[in-house]
Every structure is written in structure tokens, then in C-alpha cells.
Scaffold this motif. Structure first.
Motif, PDB file in Angstrom:
ATOM      1  N   ALA A   1    -119.492 -63.214  13.419  1.00  0.00           N
ATOM      2  CA  ALA A   1    -119.115 -63.806  14.703  1.00  0.00           C
ATOM      3  C   ALA A   1    -117.595 -63.878  14.841  1.00  0.00           C
ATOM      4  O   ALA A   1    -117.053 -63.641  15.923  1.00  0.00           O
ATOM      5  N   PHE A   2    -116.930 -64.186  13.744  1.00  0.00           N
ATOM      6  CA  PHE A   2    -115.474 -64.283  13.759  1.00  0.00           C
ATOM      7  C   PHE A   2    -114.861 -62.916  14.058  1.00  0.00           C
ATOM      8  O   PHE A   2    -113.905 -62.811  14.830  1.00  0.00           O
ATOM      9  N   VAL A   3    -115.414 -61.852  13.463  1.00  0.00           N
ATOM     10  CA  VAL A   3    -114.895 -60.502  13.678  1.00  0.00           C
ATOM     11  C   VAL A   3    -115.172 -60.047  15.115  1.00  0.00           C
ATOM     12  O   VAL A   3    -114.349 -59.342  15.721  1.00  0.00           O
ATOM     13  N   LYS A   4    -116.295 -60.461  15.677  1.00  0.00           N
ATOM     14  CA  LYS A   4    -116.602 -60.090  17.066  1.00  0.00           C
ATOM     15  C   LYS A   4    -115.599 -60.702  18.036  1.00  0.00           C
ATOM     16  O   LYS A   4    -115.247 -60.079  19.037  1.00  0.00           O
ATOM     17  N   THR A   5    -115.158 -61.899  17.773  1.00  0.00           N
ATOM     18  CA  THR A   5    -114.214 -62.549  18.674  1.00  0.00           C
ATOM     19  C   THR A   5    -112.789 -62.044  18.478  1.00  0.00           C
ATOM     20  O   THR A   5    -112.003 -62.061  19.415  1.00  0.00           O
ATOM     21  N   ASP A   6    -112.447 -61.618  17.262  1.00  0.00           N
ATOM     22  CA  ASP A   6    -111.090 -61.130  16.974  1.00  0.00           C
ATOM     23  C   ASP A   6    -111.182 -59.839  16.171  1.00  0.00           C
ATOM     24  O   ASP A   6    -111.481 -59.861  14.975  1.00  0.00           O
ATOM     25  N   GLU A   7    -110.926 -58.718  16.818  1.00  0.00           N
ATOM     26  CA  GLU A   7    -111.048 -57.406  16.160  1.00  0.00           C
ATOM     27  C   GLU A   7    -109.998 -57.200  15.081  1.00  0.00           C
ATOM     28  O   GLU A   7    -110.199 -56.397  14.170  1.00  0.00           O
ATOM     29  N   THR A   8    -108.876 -57.890  15.157  1.00  0.00           N
ATOM     30  CA  THR A   8    -107.821 -57.725  14.157  1.00  0.00           C
ATOM     31  C   THR A   8    -107.935 -58.743  13.029  1.00  0.00           C
ATOM     32  O   THR A   8    -106.985 -58.942  12.277  1.00  0.00           O
ATOM     33  N   SER A   9    -109.076 -59.353  12.876  1.00  0.00           N
ATOM     34  CA  SER A   9    -109.274 -60.400  11.879  1.00  0.00           C
ATOM     35  C   SER A   9    -109.210 -59.835  10.469  1.00  0.00           C
ATOM     36  O   SER A   9    -109.543 -58.673  10.224  1.00  0.00           O
ATOM     37  N   ILE A  10    -108.787 -60.675   9.544  1.00  0.00           N
ATOM     38  CA  ILE A  10    -108.745 -60.257   8.146  1.00  0.00           C
ATOM     39  C   ILE A  10    -110.141 -60.154   7.553  1.00  0.00           C
ATOM     40  O   ILE A  10    -110.329 -59.543   6.508  1.00  0.00           O
ATOM     41  N   PHE A  11    -111.121 -60.725   8.223  1.00  0.00           N
ATOM     42  CA  PHE A  11    -112.495 -60.712   7.716  1.00  0.00           C
ATOM     43  C   PHE A  11    -113.232 -59.416   8.058  1.00  0.00           C
ATOM     44  O   PHE A  11    -114.380 -59.253   7.694  1.00  0.00           O
ATOM     45  N   LYS A  12    -112.582 -58.500   8.754  1.00  0.00           N
ATOM     46  CA  LYS A  12    -113.233 -57.269   9.181  1.00  0.00           C
ATOM     47  C   LYS A  12    -113.663 -56.413   7.983  1.00  0.00           C
ATOM     48  O   LYS A  12    -114.707 -55.787   8.008  1.00  0.00           O
ATOM     49  N   SER A  13    -112.879 -56.423   6.928  1.00  0.00           N
ATOM     50  CA  SER A  13    -113.178 -55.582   5.767  1.00  0.00           C
ATOM     51  C   SER A  13    -113.956 -56.317   4.672  1.00  0.00           C
ATOM     52  O   SER A  13    -114.241 -55.738   3.627  1.00  0.00           O
ATOM     53  N   VAL A  14    -114.306 -57.576   4.893  1.00  0.00           N
ATOM     54  CA  VAL A  14    -114.983 -58.370   3.862  1.00  0.00           C
ATOM     55  C   VAL A  14    -116.420 -57.886   3.684  1.00  0.00           C
ATOM     56  O   VAL A  14    -117.170 -57.777   4.644  1.00  0.00           O
ATOM     57  N   GLU A  15    -116.757 -57.568   2.431  1.00  0.00           N
ATOM     58  CA  GLU A  15    -118.112 -57.123   2.106  1.00  0.00           C
ATOM     59  C   GLU A  15    -118.803 -58.038   1.099  1.00  0.00           C
ATOM     60  O   GLU A  15    -120.018 -58.007   0.971  1.00  0.00           O
ATOM     61  N   GLU A  16    -118.012 -58.828   0.405  1.00  0.00           N
ATOM     62  CA  GLU A  16    -118.564 -59.647  -0.669  1.00  0.00           C
ATOM     63  C   GLU A  16    -118.002 -61.062  -0.600  1.00  0.00           C
ATOM     64  O   GLU A  16    -116.859 -61.264  -0.191  1.00  0.00           O
ATOM     65  N   ILE A  17    -118.820 -62.022  -1.032  1.00  0.00           N
ATOM     66  CA  ILE A  17    -118.415 -63.435  -1.054  1.00  0.00           C
ATOM     67  C   ILE A  17    -118.499 -63.932  -2.489  1.00  0.00           C
ATOM     68  O   ILE A  17    -119.516 -63.748  -3.150  1.00  0.00           O
ATOM     69  N   LYS A  18    -117.413 -64.562  -2.948  1.00  0.00           N
ATOM     70  CA  LYS A  18    -117.405 -65.119  -4.306  1.00  0.00           C
ATOM     71  C   LYS A  18    -116.949 -66.568  -4.248  1.00  0.00           C
ATOM     72  O   LYS A  18    -116.129 -66.948  -3.415  1.00  0.00           O
ATOM     73  N   PHE A  19    -117.496 -67.357  -5.158  1.00  0.00           N
ATOM     74  CA  PHE A  19    -117.176 -68.771  -5.238  1.00  0.00           C
ATOM     75  C   PHE A  19    -116.628 -69.073  -6.624  1.00  0.00           C
ATOM     76  O   PHE A  19    -117.050 -68.469  -7.616  1.00  0.00           O
TER      77      PHE A  19
END
Length: 154
Positions: A79-97
Motif C-alpha cells: 500500500a505504501f508503494v502504491k501511494t508513493d512510487e519513489t518509496s524506498i520500500f519498492k525494492s523490499v522483498e524480505e522482512i527480518k527482525f
């Protein structure tokens, strides 16, 4: 004269402040989560195609590693990437904690609060016209005078 919002946007767009924009977007992402999840996360950042979440407590790791939490975070990222195409989350594929070690955990012990009020000496005028109330106020006056006599005798 330009307003503050324009200046802040200009700073975020400047390539020198790329980490500042990244930190702001991560802060916004965490703010979209539920309050319980927000309280568990200290901060987050993106490296390459992985988003890292620093957690405040070891039990937070168990909570956020559940499939439902991971799906919720992935949906927020989409949803964040849909609202902002230049977001840093566009290339995120993995989540780590991970659990951060630089946060100090100290239980907050509430200290009893001492309230000091000036003590009444029983010097007041009784203006009540009702006999019952008048007698009750006189009983209070007698208690105060007796307490003050005992206090000043010691």
C-alpha cells in the motif's frame, strides 16, 4: 518566503539526505501499524532489498514473526508503494527482525507521592443554618482542635 513544509520536502529530495528520507518513511510505516505493534518496534531501516525491524523485547520477536504479522507488514508495504512510487520500500522483498541491544530495560518503579497540605487549625466560621450541618461542622472543628493540641504538645 517559503513555508516549512516546502523546505522539509526539499531536504528529503536532496540525495545528500537519503538516510533522512529513509528514516522518515520507516517512521511513517511503523505509524500505520497497530498500537501494540508500534510499542514493540524500536526502529526500522532498509538495506538492499531487506527491511530490518529492531525490536524492544524478546517477546516482540515471537509476536512479529507470526505469519499474520508478516502478511500485515507486507500488505502495508504494498500500500505504501502504491501511494508513493519513489518509496524506498519498492525494492523490499524480505522482512527480518532482531532484538536491539542498545536499549536499556529498566522497570519503572513508581515512587509514592507525598502530598503536603497545610493543616487546618480549626479556625473557621460556621455559617450554616441547618442544625444538623451546623453540629457536624462543630464536630469537625472539635476533631481539628484536638489533633492540633496533640500535635503541638509533642
Amino acid at each position: 518566503m517559503k513555508d516549512a513544509e516546502f523546505l522539509i520536502e526539499h531536504i528529503y529530495k536532496n540525495p545528500l539526505f537519503k538516510e533522512l528520507k529513509s528514516a522518515n518513511e520507516c517512521r511513517k510505516l511503523v505509524s500505520f501499524m497497530s498500537k501494540t505493534h508500534q510499542n514493540l518496534i524500536a526502529f526500522c531501516y532498509v538495506r538492499g532489498n531487506i527491511i530490518f525491524f529492531a525490536l524492544k523485547h524478546p517477546l516482540a520477536l515471537q509476536e512479529l514473526k507470526r505469519d499474520s504479522s508478516i502478511f500485515m507488514i507486507k500488505d502495508l508495504l504494498k500500500a505504501f508503494v502504491k501511494t508513493d512510487e519513489t518509496s524506498i520500500f519498492k525494492s523490499v522483498e524480505e522482512i527480518k527482525f532482531f532484538i536491539t541491544n542498545n536499549l536499556k530495560f529498566q522497570p519503572q518503579i513508581s515512587k509514592p507521592i507525598k502530598i503536603s497540605r497545610p493543616q487546618s487549625k480549626g479556625e473557621f466560621q460556621n455559617f450554616t443554618k441547618d442544625e444538623i450541618l451546623h453540629s457536624k461542622f462543630e464536630e469537625i472543628r472539635a476533631v481539628l482542635l484536638a489533633r492540633n493540641a496533640k500535635f503541638y504538645a509533642n
